[in-house]
Motif scaffolding. Structure first.
Motif, PDB file in Angstrom:
ATOM      1  N   GLY A 114       0.793  -1.229   0.000  1.00  0.00           N
ATOM      2  CA  GLY A 114       0.000   0.000   0.000  1.00  0.00           C
ATOM      3  C   GLY A 114       0.817   1.266   0.000  1.00  0.00           C
ATOM      4  O   GLY A 114       0.260   2.365   0.092  1.00  0.00           O
ATOM      5  N   TYR A 115       2.140   1.134  -0.115  1.00  0.00           N
ATOM      6  CA  TYR A 115       3.020   2.296   0.014  1.00  0.00           C
ATOM      7  C   TYR A 115       3.788   2.643  -1.251  1.00  0.00           C
ATOM      8  O   TYR A 115       4.497   3.661  -1.271  1.00  0.00           O
ATOM      9  N   VAL A 116       3.713   1.796  -2.300  1.00  0.00           N
ATOM     10  CA  VAL A 116       4.526   2.037  -3.493  1.00  0.00           C
ATOM     11  C   VAL A 116       3.655   2.069  -4.743  1.00  0.00           C
ATOM     12  O   VAL A 116       2.481   1.688  -4.716  1.00  0.00           O
ATOM     13  N   THR A 117       4.251   2.503  -5.842  1.00  0.00           N
ATOM     14  CA  THR A 117       3.538   2.582  -7.108  1.00  0.00           C
ATOM     15  C   THR A 117       3.623   1.239  -7.842  1.00  0.00           C
ATOM     16  O   THR A 117       4.431   0.367  -7.508  1.00  0.00           O
ATOM     17  N   ILE A 118       2.838   1.102  -8.894  1.00  0.00           N
ATOM     18  CA  ILE A 118       2.859  -0.125  -9.682  1.00  0.00           C
ATOM     19  C   ILE A 118       4.207  -0.334 -10.380  1.00  0.00           C
ATOM     20  O   ILE A 118       4.762  -1.442 -10.341  1.00  0.00           O
TER      21      ILE A 118
END
Length: 443
Positions: free
Chosen positions: A322-326
């Motif tokens: 839930g803390y990083v981009t794809i």
């Protein structure tokens, strides 16, 4: 048939728990709870679904492990994962949840109180765990739903350990160990990371979205400790019995992991959607990286390798989902797969006979996930790129503490277990296979 004292003792314990539950004076929810009107029904629907998905992961893990072992040990291996649904669920209700999320017991640092474990009496036998939401732990869903969602994490953690100990651990000893592990390793770690006033999450600022430290590092280091205590199998080489089982197990794990990671948002919101996406993309990247990396190293493209790669990707993205981009999740899967692949094929690690490479996949995967989270996690003072070196340093120090605590604690608990009940089966039982010698069943 002569009854063994250890089984009589086990039955006495479950009898005491059942009778105690019947007469337990239940406490109603207190001042720390919101009114029922604060419930968000979309959040409830999603967390009910997520809880079901996470529960499915344990049977999925049993298929994943069961297909990898020799034919004489399929049932015993699968049962050790599956039995955690019974043992840990009861332990969670009686005292485990309270130890994990009860009011903090710890010490004061710079005028702020931080906990290392929860008060075992706060939620014993699910006291106060009712349909109203908790103000800080789960403000928009019934507290009972939060407790059950978290229970599924507690269930699968000791189940992960079983893969390292397959084909040589005594069943009754394993039951005792997972009780000790849940109470003395998992519960304190869960409290320190996920309770709002936990030492590692509160003071060190550790970001662990869905269990990189709490689940995977703890299981991985406990697996390593168990292997060192148990010793090597008499015949450490075997051919996986059922690759379709492994494929089925991987599919169930991947499916269930959406609840594991996206459910950890504890709401039906954008964070859950992003965690859902990063989870599957990281797994896809890791699976393909594992396959290509195997081929570069002269190994054939195998279904087993593809499955292991996919699971490693799921492990690595868990703390950061839930803390990083794809795009970042692709990198997580890529790096995690390469490092775990190298560890799986490292000759020195193979010498200790971690049957199904639990430490190389879950322990190392969890470490890589937490290190990468400490670098890339978004949010104020969340990581190296969003807070600086001091934030990253706190994460690394916490990782060292978790590693020492989980490995040292698990090693001690394995020794205690072995002192109470011999932990390894006899040579005759190992030769016959645990399916027949331990359970009287045949695959």
């Amino acid at each position: 048939m002569k009854l063994e004292k250890r089984w009589v003792s086990a039955f006495v314990i479950i009898t005491i728990v059942a009778i105690t539950g019947l007469f337990w004076p239940h406490k109603n929810a207190g001042a720390d709870f919101n009114p029922s009107s604060s419930i968000n029904f979309a959040d409830v629907a999603w967390l009910l679904t997520a809880s079901c998905l996470v529960l499915l992961m344990t049977p999925g893990l049993s298929f994943f492990y069961g297909g990898m072992v020799g034919k004489k040990n399929v049932i015993s291996t699968m049962l050790k994962s599956f039995i955690c649904l019974g043992v840990v669920s009861l332990l969670w209700v009686t005292v485990g949840f309270s130890l994990s999320f009860g009011s903090p017991i710890g010490f004061t640092i710079n005028g702020v109180y931080y906990g290392i474990i929860g008060n075992p009496l706060d939620f014993a036998f699910f006291d106060q765990v009712e349909i109203v939401p908790h103000k800080t732990l789960a403000p928009s869903i019934p507290f009972i739903l939060f407790a059950l969602f978290q229970m599924k994490f507690a269930v699968i953690t000791p189940a992960i350990i079983t893969g390292a100990l397959a084909e040589r651990i005594r069943f009754i000893s394993f039951l005792l160990f997972i009780c000790l592990f849940t109470l003395f390793i998992y519960a304190p770690l869960c409290h320190m990371i996920w309770h709002p006033h936990g030492l590692l999450g509160g003071y060190f600022g550790v970001k662990d979205f869905a269990g990189g430290t709490v689940v995977h590092m703890s299981a991985g280091f406990a697996a390593l400790a168990g292997v060192l205590v148990l010793g090597k199998r008499k015949k450490s080489e075997h051919i996986p019995t059922n690759i379709p089982f492994v494929l089925l197990g991987t599919g169930l794990l991947w499916f269930g992991w959406f609840g594991f990671n996206a459910g950890s948002a504890l709401a039906a919101n954008a964070t859950a959607a992003m965690a859902f996406a990063t989870t599957t993309i990281a797994s896809a990247a890791a699976m393909m990286t594992w396959v290509f990396f195997d081929r570069l190293n002269g190994r054939k493209v195998s279904a087993l390798g593809a499955c292991i790669g996919a699971v490693v990707g799921l492990v690595v993205i868990t703390p950061a989902a839930g803390y990083v981009t794809i795009p970042q999740s692709i990198f997580f899967g890529f790096v995690g797969a390469i490092v775990s692949n190298l560890m799986v094929n490292w000759k020195k690690l193979k010498q200790i006979d971690d049957t199904l490479d639990v430490f190389a996949c879950h322990g190392i995967g969890g470490i890589m996930g937490m290190v990468l989270t400490a670098i890339f996690a978004q949010g104020e003072n969340a990581s190296l790129l969003h807070g600086g070196w001091s934030v990253f340093g706190h994460h690394m120090l916490a990782l060292v503490l978790v590693s020492v605590f989980t490995f040292g604690g698990a090693y001690l608990l394995f020794k205690v277990t072995n002192f109470i009940i011999p932990i390894r089966v006899t040579e005759e039982s190992e030769e016959l296979g645990l399916d027949m010698s331990q359970h009287g069943e045949k695959f």
